[in-house]
Structures are given as structure tokens and as C-alpha cells.
Motif scaffolding. Structure first.
Motif, PDB file in Angstrom:
ATOM      1  N   ALA A  46     -39.233   8.432  18.904  1.00 35.69           N
ATOM      2  CA  ALA A  46     -38.716   7.369  20.051  1.00 35.69           C
ATOM      3  C   ALA A  46     -37.342   7.224  19.926  1.00 35.69           C
ATOM      4  O   ALA A  46     -36.643   7.136  20.886  1.00 35.69           O
ATOM      5  N   VAL A  47     -36.792   7.095  18.678  1.00 36.98           N
ATOM      6  CA  VAL A  47     -35.457   6.839  18.203  1.00 36.98           C
ATOM      7  C   VAL A  47     -34.702   8.182  18.688  1.00 36.98           C
ATOM      8  O   VAL A  47     -33.659   8.001  19.298  1.00 36.98           O
ATOM      9  N   VAL A  48     -35.169   9.363  18.261  1.00 36.58           N
ATOM     10  CA  VAL A  48     -34.374  10.468  18.529  1.00 36.58           C
ATOM     11  C   VAL A  48     -34.092  10.987  20.004  1.00 36.58           C
ATOM     12  O   VAL A  48     -33.098  11.324  20.367  1.00 36.58           O
ATOM     13  N   TYR A  49     -35.328  10.513  20.809  1.00 36.03           N
ATOM     14  CA  TYR A  49     -35.221  10.769  22.089  1.00 36.03           C
ATOM     15  C   TYR A  49     -34.820   9.639  23.120  1.00 36.03           C
ATOM     16  O   TYR A  49     -34.967   9.884  24.391  1.00 36.03           O
ATOM     17  N   GLY A  50     -33.976   8.722  22.587  1.00 33.45           N
ATOM     18  CA  GLY A  50     -33.747   7.640  23.210  1.00 33.45           C
ATOM     19  C   GLY A  50     -34.633   6.797  23.621  1.00 33.45           C
ATOM     20  O   GLY A  50     -34.487   6.074  25.006  1.00 33.45           O
ATOM     21  N   GLY A  51     -36.007   6.727  23.418  1.00 38.04           N
ATOM     22  CA  GLY A  51     -37.154   6.070  24.205  1.00 38.04           C
ATOM     23  C   GLY A  51     -37.777   6.709  25.292  1.00 38.04           C
ATOM     24  O   GLY A  51     -38.525   6.175  25.958  1.00 38.04           O
ATOM     25  N   SER A  52     -37.150   8.090  25.580  1.00 37.96           N
ATOM     26  CA  SER A  52     -37.564   8.791  26.967  1.00 37.96           C
ATOM     27  C   SER A  52     -38.753   9.562  26.533  1.00 37.96           C
ATOM     28  O   SER A  52     -38.675  10.325  25.802  1.00 37.96           O
ATOM     29  N   ARG A 107     -31.268  20.346  18.051  1.00 39.26           N
ATOM     30  CA  ARG A 107     -30.004  19.687  18.972  1.00 39.26           C
ATOM     31  C   ARG A 107     -30.299  18.318  19.273  1.00 39.26           C
ATOM     32  O   ARG A 107     -29.427  17.682  19.500  1.00 39.26           O
ATOM     33  N   LYS A 108     -31.595  17.929  19.874  1.00 40.23           N
ATOM     34  CA  LYS A 108     -31.916  16.562  20.159  1.00 40.23           C
ATOM     35  C   LYS A 108     -31.587  15.614  19.016  1.00 40.23           C
ATOM     36  O   LYS A 108     -31.411  14.663  19.276  1.00 40.23           O
ATOM     37  N   GLU A 109     -31.914  15.967  18.021  1.00 45.56           N
ATOM     38  CA  GLU A 109     -31.711  14.984  16.842  1.00 45.56           C
ATOM     39  C   GLU A 109     -30.237  14.942  16.565  1.00 45.56           C
ATOM     40  O   GLU A 109     -29.701  13.827  16.165  1.00 45.56           O
ATOM     41  N   LEU A 110     -29.629  16.000  16.816  1.00 44.42           N
ATOM     42  CA  LEU A 110     -28.041  15.921  16.531  1.00 44.42           C
ATOM     43  C   LEU A 110     -27.409  15.069  17.464  1.00 44.42           C
ATOM     44  O   LEU A 110     -26.589  14.354  17.510  1.00 44.42           O
TER      45      LEU A 110
END
Length: 166
Positions: A46-52, A107-110
Motif C-alpha cells: 500500500a505504501v509502495v503503490y501510494g494507496g492505489s 521500478r514501482k518501488e523506486l
């Protein structure tokens, strides 16, 4: 003969996921990814994907989003498999889609690292710190104490001389 496909045949034609929510016990999640349990893993996501949830659910391979997330975290954090071939066998992928799924998630994590500030602002730090620190450091514009938390960092013991060499 009817052209309709009944529900069971339609489901049988789909690919069965190699991992499902029901199969992911806390021990299995811990072994594969290093996270304590599935809840902990999903909080990190949830943090990595900004809650999306839409972003989290996107996939770049035939795997489900959960399988892709587990593949990525197993590859980067779990380190339970040494060879690429083991991942390809477990997830039923060839090399190219395997690496595509892993790199997409990395890449999402970065991107998440870029979104988040490296440090809290002084105002945030002063607001959330224990009030006892205000006696020593002015909460408006005083110097900022920096304490490093090394709780989960393993340092070599004095007895392990081979690890202490420069």
C-alpha cells in the motif's frame, strides 16, 4: 450442440494461480518474502503503490497481481531461490516475462522512494517527538538531534574477527 460454455468448463480453461490468499499462511509468507504475514506484506505494498489498489492490481504477465507481488518480494527480499530457473518453474514463466514482472515492480518501488522525502521536516519532527526533548532543543528553530535506529541491522560480534576486518 450448444455453443455455450458451462461455468465449470470456463473456469477450467483459465490458468489456476500458483498462489492464492488461502494458501498464504504467515509461515509461508515469512519464508518466501521475509514479511511477518500477508497483512504486513500488503501494508508495505500500500505504501509502495501510494494507496492505489488499481496500481497494485496492474500486471504485466499472465500472473495474477498477487503472484507478481509475491514474485517481486520473494526475488528482492526473500532470497529463497538462488537460480532463475527455479522462479521460472514455480511461476510457469519463461525468462523474459519473469524479468519483466520483477523489473516492473522494482521500478514501482523506486518511484515510491522518489515520492517520499528522505527526512521528516523539522516542523514534523518537533511535533511528533517526545515533549521532553523540547527542554534541550527549541521546537521552533533549534538544532535537530539525529538518532539512527539500528534495531534490525546485524552488526558483527567482536568474536567474529573475519567480519571485522577492513
Amino acid at each position: 450442440a450448444s455453443d455455450k460454455v458451462d461455468g465449470d468448463a470456463k473456469l477450467a480453461s483459465w490458468r489456476r494461480p500458483c498462489l492464492t490468499f488461502q494458501e498464504l499462511t504467515p509461515d509461508k509468507v515469512k519464508q518466501r518474502t521475509g514479511f511477518r504475514d500477508l497483512r504486513h506484506l500488503l501494508c508495505y505494498c500500500a505504501v509502495v503503490y501510494g494507496g492505489s489498489l488499481d496500481e497494485m492490481a496492474k500486471t504485466v504477465t499472465k500472473l495474477t497481481w498477487l503472484e507478481e507481488v509475491l514474485l517481486w518480494l520473494e526475488f528482492t527480499w526473500g532470497c529463497t531461490k538462488i537460480r532463475e530457473k527455479d522462479y521460472m518453474t514455480d511461476y510457469d514463466l519463461t525468462r523474459r516475462p519473469l524479468m519483466k514482472a520483477i523489473m516492473y515492480r522494482i521500478r514501482k518501488e523506486l518511484d515510491c522512494r522518489v515520492r517520499w522525502p528522505m527526512y521528516a521536516s523539522y516542523a514534523e519532527d518537533a511535533k511528533f517527538r517526545n515533549p521532553k526533548w523540547n527542554q534541550h532543543f527549541d521546537p521552533k528553530d533549534g538544532p535537530r538531534p539525529v538518532m539512527h535506529d539500528t534495531t534490525n541491522i546485524l552488526y558483527p560480534d567482536p568474536s567474529s574477527g573475519d567480519l571485522n576486518r577492513a
